[in-house]
Motif scaffolding. Structure first.
Motif, PDB file in Angstrom:
ATOM      1  N   ILE A 108      -8.311  78.615  28.927  1.00  0.00           N
ATOM      2  CA  ILE A 108      -9.517  77.826  29.232  1.00  0.00           C
ATOM      3  C   ILE A 108      -9.087  76.925  30.594  1.00  0.00           C
ATOM      4  CG2 ILE A 108     -10.757  75.768  28.494  1.00  0.00           C
ATOM      5  CD1 ILE A 108     -10.273  76.517  25.628  1.00  0.00           C
ATOM      6  N   TYR A 109      -9.923  77.645  31.673  1.00  0.00           N
ATOM      7  CA  TYR A 109      -9.761  77.242  32.884  1.00  0.00           C
ATOM      8  C   TYR A 109     -10.983  76.013  33.204  1.00  0.00           C
ATOM      9  CZ  TYR A 109      -9.151  77.474  38.137  1.00  0.00           C
ATOM     10  OH  TYR A 109      -9.021  77.190  39.497  1.00  0.00           O
ATOM     11  N   THR A 110     -10.296  74.812  33.608  1.00  0.00           N
ATOM     12  CA  THR A 110     -11.332  73.739  33.840  1.00  0.00           C
ATOM     13  C   THR A 110     -10.745  73.097  35.189  1.00  0.00           C
ATOM     14  OG1 THR A 110      -9.906  71.931  32.897  1.00  0.00           O
ATOM     15  CG2 THR A 110     -11.389  73.075  31.434  1.00  0.00           C
ATOM     16  N   ILE A 111     -11.999  72.317  35.783  1.00  0.00           N
ATOM     17  CA  ILE A 111     -11.639  71.453  36.874  1.00  0.00           C
ATOM     18  C   ILE A 111     -11.763  70.079  36.695  1.00  0.00           C
ATOM     19  CG2 ILE A 111     -12.507  73.604  38.397  1.00  0.00           C
ATOM     20  CD1 ILE A 111     -15.105  72.190  38.918  1.00  0.00           C
ATOM     21  N   SER A 112     -11.504  69.262  37.920  1.00  0.00           N
ATOM     22  CA  SER A 112     -11.557  67.937  37.586  1.00  0.00           C
ATOM     23  C   SER A 112     -13.044  67.416  37.791  1.00  0.00           C
ATOM     24  CB  SER A 112     -10.550  67.278  38.567  1.00  0.00           C
ATOM     25  OG  SER A 112     -10.753  67.817  39.921  1.00  0.00           O
ATOM     26  N   GLN A 113     -14.136  67.915  37.357  1.00  0.00           N
ATOM     27  CA  GLN A 113     -15.343  67.603  37.416  1.00  0.00           C
ATOM     28  C   GLN A 113     -16.040  68.033  36.024  1.00  0.00           C
ATOM     29  OE1 GLN A 113     -16.999  69.634  40.765  1.00  0.00           O
ATOM     30  NE2 GLN A 113     -15.616  68.588  42.164  1.00  0.00           N
ATOM     31  N   PRO A 114     -16.965  67.196  35.528  1.00  0.00           N
ATOM     32  CA  PRO A 114     -16.684  65.724  35.926  1.00  0.00           C
ATOM     33  C   PRO A 114     -15.462  64.966  35.649  1.00  0.00           C
ATOM     34  CG  PRO A 114     -17.753  66.096  33.753  1.00  0.00           C
ATOM     35  CD  PRO A 114     -17.459  67.298  34.298  1.00  0.00           C
ATOM     36  N   ASN A 136      -7.290  72.853  37.033  1.00  0.00           N
ATOM     37  CA  ASN A 136      -7.586  72.827  38.582  1.00  0.00           C
ATOM     38  C   ASN A 136      -8.093  71.536  39.190  1.00  0.00           C
ATOM     39  OD1 ASN A 136      -9.582  74.726  40.877  1.00  0.00           O
ATOM     40  ND2 ASN A 136      -7.818  73.496  41.199  1.00  0.00           N
ATOM     41  N   ILE A 137      -7.297  70.858  39.529  1.00  0.00           N
ATOM     42  CA  ILE A 137      -7.580  69.366  40.179  1.00  0.00           C
ATOM     43  C   ILE A 137      -8.016  69.453  41.623  1.00  0.00           C
ATOM     44  CG2 ILE A 137      -6.881  67.206  40.376  1.00  0.00           C
ATOM     45  CD1 ILE A 137      -4.840  67.309  38.404  1.00  0.00           C
ATOM     46  N   GLN A 138      -9.494  69.368  41.676  1.00  0.00           N
ATOM     47  CA  GLN A 138     -10.192  69.357  43.175  1.00  0.00           C
ATOM     48  C   GLN A 138     -10.194  68.040  43.461  1.00  0.00           C
ATOM     49  OE1 GLN A 138     -11.720  71.891  44.996  1.00  0.00           O
ATOM     50  NE2 GLN A 138     -10.839  73.482  43.589  1.00  0.00           N
ATOM     51  N   ASP A 139     -10.237  67.036  42.560  1.00  0.00           N
ATOM     52  CA  ASP A 139     -10.135  65.573  42.978  1.00  0.00           C
ATOM     53  C   ASP A 139      -9.501  64.563  41.720  1.00  0.00           C
ATOM     54  OD1 ASP A 139     -12.535  65.802  45.032  1.00  0.00           O
ATOM     55  OD2 ASP A 139     -13.388  66.744  43.292  1.00  0.00           O
ATOM     56  N   LYS A 318      -6.571  59.859  50.500  1.00  0.00           N
ATOM     57  CA  LYS A 318      -5.566  60.685  50.832  1.00  0.00           C
ATOM     58  C   LYS A 318      -4.920  61.015  49.668  1.00  0.00           C
ATOM     59  CE  LYS A 318      -0.706  60.481  52.582  1.00  0.00           C
ATOM     60  NZ  LYS A 318       0.151  59.558  53.192  1.00  0.00           N
ATOM     61  N   GLY A 319      -4.505  62.128  49.262  1.00  0.00           N
ATOM     62  CA  GLY A 319      -3.861  62.717  48.235  1.00  0.00           C
ATOM     63  C   GLY A 319      -4.686  62.669  46.992  1.00  0.00           C
ATOM     64  N   VAL A 320      -6.123  62.521  47.152  1.00  0.00           N
ATOM     65  CA  VAL A 320      -6.975  62.418  45.836  1.00  0.00           C
ATOM     66  C   VAL A 320      -8.149  63.579  45.926  1.00  0.00           C
ATOM     67  CG1 VAL A 320      -8.955  60.756  45.153  1.00  0.00           C
ATOM     68  CG2 VAL A 320      -6.938  59.849  45.793  1.00  0.00           C
ATOM     69  N   SER A 321      -8.405  63.974  47.200  1.00  0.00           N
ATOM     70  CA  SER A 321      -9.447  64.916  47.563  1.00  0.00           C
ATOM     71  C   SER A 321      -9.174  65.726  48.902  1.00  0.00           C
ATOM     72  CB  SER A 321     -10.670  64.432  47.289  1.00  0.00           C
ATOM     73  OG  SER A 321     -11.711  65.235  47.604  1.00  0.00           O
ATOM     74  N   VAL A 322      -9.537  66.816  48.942  1.00  0.00           N
ATOM     75  CA  VAL A 322      -9.351  67.498  50.440  1.00  0.00           C
ATOM     76  C   VAL A 322     -10.965  67.847  50.614  1.00  0.00           C
ATOM     77  CG1 VAL A 322      -8.615  69.537  51.751  1.00  0.00           C
ATOM     78  CG2 VAL A 322      -7.260  68.310  49.777  1.00  0.00           C
ATOM     79  N   PRO A 323     -11.637  67.632  51.845  1.00  0.00           N
ATOM     80  CA  PRO A 323     -12.984  67.966  52.232  1.00  0.00           C
ATOM     81  C   PRO A 323     -12.974  69.451  52.516  1.00  0.00           C
ATOM     82  CG  PRO A 323     -11.943  66.772  53.911  1.00  0.00           C
ATOM     83  CD  PRO A 323     -11.039  66.555  52.754  1.00  0.00           C
ATOM     84  N   SER A 324     -13.490  70.334  51.446  1.00  0.00           N
ATOM     85  CA  SER A 324     -13.855  71.872  51.805  1.00  0.00           C
ATOM     86  C   SER A 324     -14.180  72.313  52.945  1.00  0.00           C
ATOM     87  CB  SER A 324     -14.077  72.428  50.520  1.00  0.00           C
ATOM     88  OG  SER A 324     -13.341  72.237  49.496  1.00  0.00           O
ATOM     89  N   LYS A 325     -15.054  71.352  53.435  1.00  0.00           N
ATOM     90  CA  LYS A 325     -15.717  72.032  54.847  1.00  0.00           C
ATOM     91  C   LYS A 325     -14.831  72.330  56.271  1.00  0.00           C
ATOM     92  CE  LYS A 325     -18.141  67.838  54.691  1.00  0.00           C
ATOM     93  NZ  LYS A 325     -17.243  67.322  53.716  1.00  0.00           N
ATOM     94  N   ILE A 326     -13.532  71.530  55.901  1.00  0.00           N
ATOM     95  CA  ILE A 326     -12.654  71.914  56.957  1.00  0.00           C
ATOM     96  C   ILE A 326     -12.488  73.418  57.034  1.00  0.00           C
ATOM     97  CG2 ILE A 326     -10.641  71.614  55.439  1.00  0.00           C
ATOM     98  CD1 ILE A 326     -10.817  70.889  59.201  1.00  0.00           C
ATOM     99  N   TYR A 327     -12.441  74.452  56.160  1.00  0.00           N
ATOM    100  CA  TYR A 327     -12.119  75.521  56.056  1.00  0.00           C
ATOM    101  C   TYR A 327     -13.424  76.306  56.930  1.00  0.00           C
ATOM    102  CZ  TYR A 327      -8.770  74.156  52.763  1.00  0.00           C
ATOM    103  OH  TYR A 327      -7.939  73.443  52.100  1.00  0.00           O
ATOM    104  N   GLY A 328     -14.522  76.127  56.543  1.00  0.00           N
ATOM    105  CA  GLY A 328     -15.653  76.722  57.140  1.00  0.00           C
ATOM    106  C   GLY A 328     -15.734  76.461  58.694  1.00  0.00           C
TER     107      GLY A 328
END
Length: 416
Positions: A108-114, A136-139, A318-328
């Motif tokens: 079972i693969y879950t993310i940190s949302q909600p 998978n912790i995205q936030d 910081k250390g809580v979330s990474v803005p994914s827009k940086i990659y685009g």
């Protein structure tokens, strides 16, 4: 027989949310090695576009070899806590029900949302289905909610942190999306043995998002359509949400009200968009433009219309979330103004690649000075600055690298 993974990820194709796009690509990459079922909300549900309609609670769908279980959810007002909580609680209840209906589940693969509940779905599923849980912790929450003041009740925060730390302890493997987030995970365990974990960066498709000049016909078409020809464009493309301090950063646009050849373009939707628009209307700023999310196939042209991109986070993220827009932005080869805490993942990427300028959150006057510096910079030097980000991404952050790391990790967990 292929092992079965159930992804419980809320957003999924064709949703525009960044996590939805990333996890759609991940599932497509894994479908030859795993039997995949995705449990997700109906597209558009969180924006209210397709939510609240009558119909069955669960609907079956497919994307290539991937089975999708879509959950009909209520419409939500992101500015209303009660509405958000109703949406989240409904999703949690029916997502758990959908997981428990699955047969012969290996992972079972879950993310940190909600927040909190995403991990709790995996914990419940692991215990009742006797499968492995990949978290998978995205936030990190409640840290994120605390940073923006969304939740202030100390007892509630303590309970939430305890529950999510329990999710981490009971998980079979944790994936974070930045080095700074891995540090936060270690702090959660306070010196005790930490669950096996891996850092795997998010990504963009660098074969689809490529550097283009403003003379490109489709970029020129975008500029013409929105009245942006012959403008120096500072762009923000992404979620206009609670975690970016945009309601205060927008005020710096007033500094440039007399620069008729300078335009600010905000692309996206989110909780603070209306507040930003009110400020612009009250100040009668003609150089600030708001556009809806662009279709995925058009994103390469809108990103390349900018001279400079904003990549920002609220103080405390910081250390809580990474803005994914940086990659685009790096894939498009555009310079970045990063309003980010020193030591955060996106801050590190901009600093190491040399693709822009960095300002600490809440240093609003410095933000304005940095925009002015970009505006005055030689255009050839500005282009070279942005292309350094593209080169760094090609060397260290290619989509294939991250996708293959996920595949190798999941295959290794199957035999462990």
């Amino acid at each position: 027989m292929k092992p079965k993974i159930v992804f419980v990820i809320n957003y999924f194709y064709p949703d525009y949310a960044s996590t939805g796009q990333l996890l759609t690509e991940l599932c497509l990459h894994l479908q030859k090695d795993f039997e995949i079922t995705v449990i997700a909300a109906q597209p558009g549900g969180y924006s209210g576009e397709a939510a609240g309609e009558k119909g069955p609670r669960f609907a079956k769908d497919r994307l290539e070899d991937i089975e999708i279980v879509r959950i009909r959810l209520p419409a939500v007002n992101k500015l209303n806590k009660r509405s958000r909580l109703r949406y989240i609680a409904t999703y949690f209840f029916y997502a758990v029900a959908a997981v428990l209906k699955q047969r012969d589940v290996d992972f079972i693969y879950t993310i940190s949302q909600p927040p909190i509940l995403g991990g709790l779905i995996g914990t419940i599923g692991k215990l009742l289905k006797r499968s492995k849980h990949i978290y998978n912790i995205q936030d990190f929450n409640p840290e994120q909610a605390l940073a923006v003041g969304f939740v202030r009740n100390p007892r509630l925060l303590k309970i939430a942190r305890w529950v999510d730390t329990l999710n981490c302890k009971l998980a079979d493997h944790i994936i974070t999306v930045g080095q700074d987030m891995q540090e936060t995970l270690l702090k959660r365990f306070a010196g005790r043995q930490v669950t096996d974990n891996t850092v795997i960066n998010n990504w963009t498709n660098e074969e689809e998002i490529i550097p283009l000049g403003k003379e490109h016909p489709r970029v020129r078409e975008f500029l013409s359509k929105h009245g942006l020809e012959d403008k120096f464009i500072v762009m923000y493309s992404g979620n206009l949400g609670l975690y970016y301090d945009l309601e205060n950063l927008i005020r710096q646009t007033a500094v440039f009200r007399d620069r008729k050849d300078l335009a600010f373009v905000f692309i996206g939707e989110g909780a603070v968009k209306a507040k930003m628009q009110r400020f612009v209307a009250e100040e009668e700023l003609t150089g600030v433009h708001f556009l809806p999310y662009q279709p995925k196939e058009e994103l390469v042209y809108s990103l390349n219309a900018a001279d400079v991109h904003l990549v920002v986070n609220q103080k405390g993220i910081k250390g809580v979330s990474v803005p994914s827009k940086i990659y685009g932005v790096m894939a498009a080869g555009k310079p970045v103004l990063g309003v980010l805490e020193s030591g955060s993942e996106a801050h590190r990427l901009i600093r190491e690649s040399g693709c822009g300028l960095l300002v600490e959150p809440h240093a609003y006057a410095e933000v304005a000075r940095s925009i002015q510096a970009f505006y005055e910079q030689d255009r050839e030097a500005l282009a070279e600055c942005g292309l350094r980000g593209r080169l760094y991404l090609e060397q260290h952050l290619r989509r294939e690298l991250s996708l293959n790391r996920y595949r190798e990790l999941l295959l290794s967990l199957q035999i462990s």
